[in-house]
Scaffold this active site. Structure first.
Site, short mmCIF file in Angstrom:
data_model
loop_
_atom_site.label_atom_id
_atom_site.label_comp_id
_atom_site.label_asym_id
_atom_site.label_seq_id
_atom_site.Cartn_x
_atom_site.Cartn_y
_atom_site.Cartn_z
CG MET A 64 -2.15 0.65 1.10
SD MET A 64 -3.10 0.52 2.53
CE MET A 64 -4.08 -1.17 2.29
CB CYS A 65 2.25 3.72 -2.05
SG CYS A 65 1.16 3.64 -3.51
CB THR A 66 0.79 7.58 1.64
OG1 THR A 66 1.15 6.47 2.57
CG2 THR A 66 -0.16 8.64 2.45
#
Ligand SMILES: *[C@@H]1O[C@H](CO)[C@@H](O)[C@H](O)[C@H]1NC(C)=O
Ligand SMILES: *[C@@H]1O[C@H](CO)[C@@H](O)[C@H](O)[C@H]1NC(C)=O
EC number: 5.3.99.2
Length: 191
Positions: A64-66
């Site tokens: 997951m990335c932001t």
């Protein structure tokens, strides 16, 4: 003569409808009355589907990335994404130029020179957003991509289901759809 005329009219109408239908199918829909100011802030990329060769190779290694979405001076968006790569946090900024309709943006990759159309297909601003990207005129092959943005790292099952349904309507098969595992690394604390 009248019967022939009716038949002819019918064929013309069918033809017109046929064309309209193909156009509608080619373009993903758009969030009605899109409000860019409510779309700003932090999102987690929690689901992805793509047919690019890059994605096929890397999909099992992604986490997951932001993304922090901020307004850009031209009325578009400044999308700053932080992700984990070889155990390091990396940051990339994408500048999305506004397109003719609110919720539509275009992005030109400075590296590849390819143009991407990005659209916010559906969002409730507070919980999730479904995005659709079509990349054209690149050096490589054309690709398309569906993205699930979530305000938290743990999207509800209903939201994930919504994304799967959406990706399938865009022609992605089950094996091309992934939910990215949550990570504590590279999550910006402030913002
Ligand atoms: C985009 O946002 C990043 C992070 O806030 C900032 O460093 C950068 O200067 C911004 N770029 C533009 C062109 O606004
Ligand atoms: C991905 O799908 C798009 C749209 O269906 C198609 O035009 C493109 O050729 C496909 N690309 C690859 C790499 O399979």
């Amino acid at each position: 003569m009248a019967a022939l005329h009716t038949l002819w009219m019918g064929l013309v109408l069918l033809g017109v409808l046929g064309v309209l239908q193909t156009r509608v199918q080619a373009q993903a829909s758009l969030q009605p009355n899109f409000q860019q100011d409510k779309f700003l802030g932090r999102w987690f990329t929690s689901g992805l589907a793509s047919n690019s060769s890059w994605f096929r190779e890397k999909k099992s290694a992604l986490s997951m990335c932001t993304s922090v979405v901020a307004p850009a001076t031209d009325g578009g968006l400044n999308l700053t994404t932080t992700f984990l790569r070889r155990d390091q946090c990396e940051t990339r900024t994408l500048l999305l130029r506004p397109a003719e309709t609110p919720g539509c943006y275009s992005y030109t990759s400075p590296h590849w020179g390819s143009t991407h159309d990005v659209r916010v297909v559906e969002t409730n601003y507070e919980e999730y957003a479904l995005l659709y990207t079509a990349g054209t005129r690149g050096l490589g092959q054309d690709f398309h991509m569906a993205t699930l943005y979530s305000r938290t790292q743990t999207p509800r099952a209903e939201v994930k289901e919504k994304f799967t349904t959406f990706a399938k309507t865009r022609g992605f098969t089950e094996d091309a759809i992934v939910f990215l595992p949550k990570t504590d690394k590279c999550v910006e604390e402030h913002s």
